[in-house]
Write an enzyme that holds these catalytic residues in place. Structure first.
Site, short mmCIF file in Angstrom:
data_model
loop_
_atom_site.label_atom_id
_atom_site.label_comp_id
_atom_site.label_asym_id
_atom_site.label_seq_id
_atom_site.Cartn_x
_atom_site.Cartn_y
_atom_site.Cartn_z
N ALA A 34 -5.97 -1.46 -5.13
CA ALA A 34 -5.24 -0.20 -5.05
C ALA A 34 -5.78 0.78 -6.08
CB ALA A 34 -3.76 -0.46 -5.32
N ASP A 58 0.86 -1.18 0.00
CA ASP A 58 0.00 0.00 0.00
C ASP A 58 0.90 1.23 0.00
OD1 ASP A 58 -3.25 0.24 1.16
OD2 ASP A 58 -2.04 2.05 0.84
N LYS A 116 -12.78 2.08 -13.78
CA LYS A 116 -13.08 0.70 -13.36
C LYS A 116 -13.56 -0.12 -14.55
CE LYS A 116 -12.05 0.77 -8.98
NZ LYS A 116 -11.02 -0.11 -8.41
N ARG A 151 -29.91 2.47 -2.38
CA ARG A 151 -28.61 1.82 -2.64
C ARG A 151 -28.61 0.44 -2.00
NH1 ARG A 151 -28.69 5.64 -5.23
NH2 ARG A 151 -27.13 7.28 -5.57
N TYR A 171 -13.74 7.98 -12.19
CA TYR A 171 -13.54 6.82 -11.31
C TYR A 171 -14.25 5.58 -11.90
CZ TYR A 171 -14.78 3.54 -7.66
OH TYR A 171 -15.02 2.37 -6.97
N ASN A 229 -3.44 6.32 -12.37
CA ASN A 229 -3.26 5.42 -11.22
C ASN A 229 -4.08 4.14 -11.37
OD1 ASN A 229 -2.22 5.01 -8.38
ND2 ASN A 229 -4.43 4.82 -8.05
N LYS A 265 -10.50 6.49 -5.36
CA LYS A 265 -11.92 6.11 -5.38
C LYS A 265 -12.92 7.23 -5.07
CE LYS A 265 -12.16 4.71 -0.58
NZ LYS A 265 -12.68 3.79 0.40
N1 UFG Z 1 -26.09 10.84 0.52
C1 UFG Z 1 -26.73 11.77 1.31
N2 UFG Z 1 -25.97 12.54 2.12
C2 UFG Z 1 -24.61 12.46 2.19
C3 UFG Z 1 -23.96 11.50 1.35
C4 UFG Z 1 -24.75 10.72 0.51
O1 UFG Z 1 -27.95 11.89 1.30
O2 UFG Z 1 -23.97 13.20 2.94
C5 UFG Z 1 -26.92 9.96 -0.32
C6 UFG Z 1 -26.62 10.00 -1.80
O3 UFG Z 1 -27.34 11.02 -2.42
C7 UFG Z 1 -27.00 8.58 -2.24
C8 UFG Z 1 -26.69 7.73 -1.02
O4 UFG Z 1 -26.63 8.62 0.08
O5 UFG Z 1 -28.39 8.52 -2.47
C9 UFG Z 1 -25.37 6.99 -1.12
O6 UFG Z 1 -24.34 7.91 -1.42
P1 UFG Z 1 -22.81 7.55 -1.21
O7 UFG Z 1 -22.00 8.79 -1.53
O8 UFG Z 1 -22.60 6.93 0.12
O9 UFG Z 1 -22.54 6.42 -2.29
P2 UFG Z 1 -22.77 6.43 -3.88
O10 UFG Z 1 -23.88 5.47 -4.15
O11 UFG Z 1 -22.88 7.78 -4.44
O12 UFG Z 1 -21.37 5.87 -4.43
C10 UFG Z 1 -20.61 4.97 -3.68
C11 UFG Z 1 -19.12 5.28 -3.80
C12 UFG Z 1 -18.57 4.87 -5.10
C13 UFG Z 1 -19.00 3.52 -5.52
C14 UFG Z 1 -20.46 3.38 -5.40
C15 UFG Z 1 -20.92 1.99 -5.74
O13 UFG Z 1 -18.90 6.66 -3.62
O14 UFG Z 1 -17.15 4.84 -4.95
O15 UFG Z 1 -20.87 3.68 -4.09
O16 UFG Z 1 -20.00 1.08 -5.32
F1 UFG Z 1 -18.64 3.31 -6.81
#
Ligand code: UFG
Length: 339
Positions: free
Chosen positions: A82, A31, A155, A233, A151, A100, A85
């Site tokens: 690695a 890492d 992938k 999600r 990102y 990267n 993200k």
């Molecule tokens: N959300 C909020 N408030 C916050 C953060 C997020 O309401 O402060 C909401 C978002 O709008 C979304 C949900 O919570 O509806 C999940 O958001 P995240 O940011 O936790 O996750 P994402 O689904 O946007 O994306 C994440 C990672 C990515 C990855 C993806 C799927 O950021 O790296 O999951 O694996 F690719």
């Protein structure tokens, strides 16, 4: 088996190291510590009672990887975790992300294949699926490189590279794991997610509000076409996710194979926050805000291929994840910086 975990000190890497060690395998972590702490190795050792070597080095550097093989090899498998993200950051620094996230794969594959590895396991993402009409996403659902951020594109590009490499190396096991939303922490509270700065993701943000480091949780969008108006999600406990890696490595069948690692259960933003509030026994201050740019309404998978072929299934719930994340955060309020 003996596995080299590139990015092994990170959030998913550390939990995967624990799961592999507990299943009787050996691991070495490589890492660059750009988004991880060297303290992880001692914590993994405490959980498993086994010594873990952590090498500080850059997985884009073939010389550095070869040196790890010289000193700690031979390895049966490379697990490639690695990567940069941060979705938002990737839209601002696309070259850094492509550089990267692709060069790590090239270097790890070149050295690994020259040294005779049998398996190459790659961390991908459920965000490579491009058509919401396909929900819940199966491994056959449409993918694209025409995605909203560098990102996710990086992938998907990696997957394309890996599929071609597998085609001309028929003895190699090349497995792509498409993660949905990893959350939670090891139940010991000794390792967990430790993002630098203000977290972008929902669960770590909620954790920081709960310890009082941030004031209020922002709910991004309440007018989605979902039961409570907030985004859906597929939140998977990181310990389940880690066990998915063990199952995939143990199968180790030659060829290119893709698995979704998720629960299959859509959970809304408000449900996730409510689960966390239950774990801590109090309500958190919340603001109902506008949608966040780039977010989709819903993403969740059909994880049945992994169950059928690997005998793996997510067992833990979002309440387990909330409880474990809180244990980690409350025992380590500054994350690994306080260790
Ligand atoms: N959300 C909020 N408030 C916050 C953060 C997020 O309401 O402060 C909401 C978002 O709008 C979304 C949900 O919570 O509806 C999940 O958001 P995240 O940011 O936790 O996750 P994402 O689904 O946007 O994306 C994440 C990672 C990515 C990855 C993806 C799927 O950021 O790296 O999951 O694996 F690719």
């Amino acid at each position: 088996m003996r596995a080299l975990l590139a990015g092994g000190a990170g959030y998913v890497g550390a939990h995967t190291a624990v799961a592999l060690l507990e299943a009787g395998h050996e691991v070495v972590l490589l890492d660059d510590l750009s988004n991880a702490s060297a303290a992880v190795a001692e914590r993994i050792g405490r959980i498993t009672g086994k010594d873990v070597s952590l090498v500080s080095g850059d997985a884009t550097d073939e010389g550095a990887i070869a040196a790890v093989f010289d000193e700690h090899g031979p390895f049966d498998a490379i697990v490639h975790l690695a990567a940069f993200k941060a979705v938002g950051e990737s839209t601002q620094k696309p070259l850094d992300y492509y550089d990267n996230n692709l060069n790590t794969t090239f270097a790890l594959l070149r050295v690994g294949m020259a040294r005779g590895i049998r398996s190459f396991l790659f961390s991908s993402t459920g965000t490579v699926y491009s058509d919401p009409a396909d929900l819940p996403f199966t491994e056959e659902s449409k993918t694209s490189v025409d995605l909203s951020n560098a990102y996710s594109k990086s992938k998907r590009m990696n997957e394309v590279v890996l599929e071609d490499v597998a085609r001309v190396n028929p003895d190699l096991d090349v497995t792509v794991l498409r993660y949905f939303n990893p959350v939670g922490a090891h139940p010991s509270g000794l390792i967990g997610e430790d993002p630098k700065g203000v977290p972008n993701n929902l669960m770590p943000y909620v954790q920081r509000v709960a310890i009082g480091e941030l004031d209020r949780v922002g709910v991004f969008g309440t007018d989605y076409d979902t039961p409570d108006g907030t985004g859906l999600r597929d939140y998977i406990h990181v310990v389940d996710l880690a066990e998915g890696h063990v199952a995939a490595l143990e199968k180790g069948e030659p060829g290119y194979t893709v698995y979704n690692l998720g629960t299959g259960e859509p959970v809304s933003v408000l449900q996730l926050i409510a689960s966390f509030e239950k774990a801590i026994g109090r309500e958190l201050p919340k603001d109902l805000l506008e949608r966040r740019a780039g977010d989709v309404t819903a993403t969740y998978c059909d994880p049945s291929k992994a169950e059928r072929e690997l005998g793996w299934k997510a067992k833990l719930t979002i309440d387990d994840a909330s409880r474990d994340a809180w244990k980690w955060q409350s025992q380590n309020p500054q994350g690994f910086a306080g260790v």
